[in-house]
Write an enzyme that holds these catalytic residues in place. Structure first.
Site, short mmCIF file in Angstrom:
data_model
loop_
_atom_site.label_atom_id
_atom_site.label_comp_id
_atom_site.label_asym_id
_atom_site.label_seq_id
_atom_site.Cartn_x
_atom_site.Cartn_y
_atom_site.Cartn_z
N GLU A 69 1.59 -17.24 6.88
CA GLU A 69 0.57 -16.52 7.69
C GLU A 69 -0.14 -14.96 6.54
O GLU A 69 0.97 -14.29 6.08
CB GLU A 69 1.06 -15.81 9.07
CG GLU A 69 2.05 -14.84 9.32
CD GLU A 69 1.51 -13.89 8.37
OE1 GLU A 69 -0.20 -13.15 8.72
OE2 GLU A 69 3.00 -12.75 8.72
N PHE A 70 -0.85 -14.75 6.77
CA PHE A 70 -1.82 -13.60 6.25
C PHE A 70 -2.29 -12.58 6.14
O PHE A 70 -3.52 -12.17 6.22
CB PHE A 70 -2.63 -14.32 4.80
CG PHE A 70 -1.80 -15.30 3.70
CD1 PHE A 70 -0.85 -14.85 2.77
CD2 PHE A 70 -2.20 -16.71 3.93
CE1 PHE A 70 -0.29 -15.71 1.97
CE2 PHE A 70 -1.24 -17.48 3.84
CZ PHE A 70 -0.49 -16.96 2.81
N LEU A 71 -1.88 -11.94 7.87
CA LEU A 71 -2.46 -11.64 8.68
C LEU A 71 -1.63 -10.32 8.51
O LEU A 71 -0.82 -10.06 8.39
CB LEU A 71 -2.01 -11.90 9.74
CG LEU A 71 -2.83 -12.94 10.14
CD1 LEU A 71 -2.05 -13.75 12.07
CD2 LEU A 71 -3.95 -13.38 10.06
N ASN A 126 2.04 -11.10 -1.67
CA ASN A 126 2.07 -9.84 -1.16
C ASN A 126 2.75 -8.94 -2.67
O ASN A 126 2.23 -7.42 -2.84
CB ASN A 126 3.18 -9.48 -0.05
CG ASN A 126 2.38 -9.57 1.00
OD1 ASN A 126 1.09 -9.92 1.50
ND2 ASN A 126 3.62 -10.20 2.60
N LEU A 168 -7.08 -1.01 -5.54
CA LEU A 168 -7.39 -0.02 -6.61
C LEU A 168 -7.23 1.22 -6.02
O LEU A 168 -8.19 1.99 -6.57
CB LEU A 168 -8.46 -0.17 -7.02
CG LEU A 168 -7.98 -2.14 -8.13
CD1 LEU A 168 -9.80 -2.06 -9.21
CD2 LEU A 168 -6.90 -1.64 -8.64
N GLY A 171 -3.22 6.45 -3.67
CA GLY A 171 -2.45 7.19 -2.43
C GLY A 171 -1.02 7.76 -3.01
O GLY A 171 -0.48 8.11 -4.15
N GLY A 175 3.68 0.75 2.65
CA GLY A 175 4.72 0.78 3.00
C GLY A 175 3.78 -0.38 4.24
O GLY A 175 3.83 -1.24 3.94
N CYS A 178 5.14 -5.47 5.34
CA CYS A 178 5.57 -6.57 3.95
C CYS A 178 6.05 -5.93 3.24
O CYS A 178 6.15 -6.98 2.23
CB CYS A 178 3.74 -7.63 4.97
SG CYS A 178 3.31 -8.00 5.80
N ARG A 246 7.24 1.34 10.10
CA ARG A 246 7.87 0.81 9.42
C ARG A 246 7.86 1.22 7.50
O ARG A 246 6.99 1.50 6.88
CB ARG A 246 8.60 -0.79 9.28
CG ARG A 246 9.00 -1.28 10.60
CD ARG A 246 9.09 -2.84 10.99
NE ARG A 246 7.93 -2.98 11.34
CZ ARG A 246 7.73 -4.14 11.25
NH1 ARG A 246 8.47 -4.98 11.53
NH2 ARG A 246 6.08 -4.09 11.81
#
Length: 358
Positions: A69-71, A126, A168, A171, A175, A178, A246
């Site tokens: 999954e790519f949610l 990811n 890009l 910051g 976090g 994933c 998390r």
């Protein structure tokens, strides 16, 4: 049968597959033909192991497929209905097509592949996105010592279609549930396979250091001694539109500032309940303005919309010292400087400082 359990990191950085194996053990014995579809993010080779276990236990009626999954948190439904791609890995085209057919009506590319490649696609995706974040953060740090503006640099980079504008935004680091977990797990997977993944070591190190650079920014304005200083953290969740803390940068910032002896007050629209269980010694405010009251400095940690539309003129009046560290580069530094704030973003410091001095 969809397998959708979490695979949290172990202390070593490997993925904890205990829930995967418990779910496999709980499969009922029956004659009906089934396909076990793993949605969970698992190390490459897990699917082959599951298939071997199914054969050993006599589950000849159960086929297997990997369907990562790519949610994203906060936009899961939209991501499901309008995905960039659907990936299905299976030992046979027949099984792969069975799973792919479940997504009929959703228009996007469908990639049918082997199980190992499907498992790697999720980790590689990811890890690459995390790499882009750490890379632009490193560029931001160089911009701060050379006088360049990372927002303009990122814009110029993003116009190149080979690079693109996504991920890009400089910051204070990534976090969530994933990126940190998957980058660490891929690094461990490579190491366990005999390969030293040097690039991911750097990605992880840069991300951890990026969170701590905020402390030095605060000290540049308040002095090296933070004991007794009141620091407000606006935003505690790792990203907006979720209460997930998390691996959130706010955790590192809160602990570091508390260790320095600072009084830390935090505010988040939805994540304070979760944060209280993890950092009970921090003070929690009922609103952004309440958090800023008598604060010597403010760090914008999460780019919630309400902080962008905050009455910063009112904030200026309640702060002890109007110092704003914009950890997400989303505030209008020129406007804040015009209101009397000392403003600094990430990778835009020298420009913001010059505007503030004017």
């Amino acid at each position: 049968i969809f397998l959708c359990v979490d695979t949290p990191p172990t202390p070593s950085g490997d993925a904890d597959l205990s829930r995967i194996w418990q779910a496999v053990a709980d499969l009922p014995h029956e004659e009906t033909r089934r396909v076990l579809v793993t949605k969970s993010t698992v190390p490459v080779g897990t699917g082959a192991h599951i298939q071997a276990v199914l054969r050993e236990r006599g589950y000849t009626n159960i086929g297997y497929a990997s369907n990562p999954e790519f949610l994203r948190e906060g936009t899961a439904i939209a991501d499901f209905m309008k995905p960039d791609r659907i990936v299905v890995g299976a030992p046979s085209q027949e099984v792969a097509r069975q799973v792919a057919d479940l997504y009929q009506g959703i228009e996007c590319p469908v990639l049918l592949t082997d199980v190992a490649s499907a498992e790697m696609i999720k980790y590689a995706s990811n890890a690459f996105l995390a790499t882009k974040i750490s890379f632009i953060n490193e560029i931001a740090n160089v911009c701060e010592v050379t006088g360049a503006d990372v927002k303009v640099v990122a814009q110029g980079m993003g116009l190149d279609h080979r690079i693109g504008p996504h991920f890009l935004q400089a910051g204070i680091g990534y976090g969530g549930s994933c990126f940190p977990k998957d980058v660490s797990a891929l690094k461990q997977l490579a190491g366990n396979s005999g390969y030293h993944f040097q690039l991911l070591n750097a990605v992880i190190e840069v991300n951890e250091l990026q969170k701590r650079r905020v402390i030095n920014k605060i000290k540049n304005y308040l002095g090296s001694e933070l004991r007794g200083r009141r620091i407000a953290l606006l935003g505690l969740a790792f990203k907006p539109n979720t209460d997930d803390i998390r691996q959130a940068p706010s955790i590192v910032l809160a602990h570091r500032l508390l260790a320095e002896g600072a009084q830390v007050v935090g505010y988040d629209p939805v994540a304070m309940k979760n944060m209280r269980t993890l950092v009970p010694e921090m003070e929690y405010a009922s609103s952004a303005l309440e958090a800023l009251r008598a604060a010597d400095a403010c760090v914008l940690v999460t780019e919630w919309a309400e902080f962008l539309s905050l009455d910063w003129a009112a904030a200026y009046k309640v702060m002890a010292q109007p110092v704003v560290i914009d950890g997400r580069n989303v505030l209008d530094g020129s406007r804040l400087a015009a209101l009397g704030f000392t403003y600094e973003g990430v990778g835009t410091g020298p420009v913001a400082a010059a505007q503030t001095q004017e």
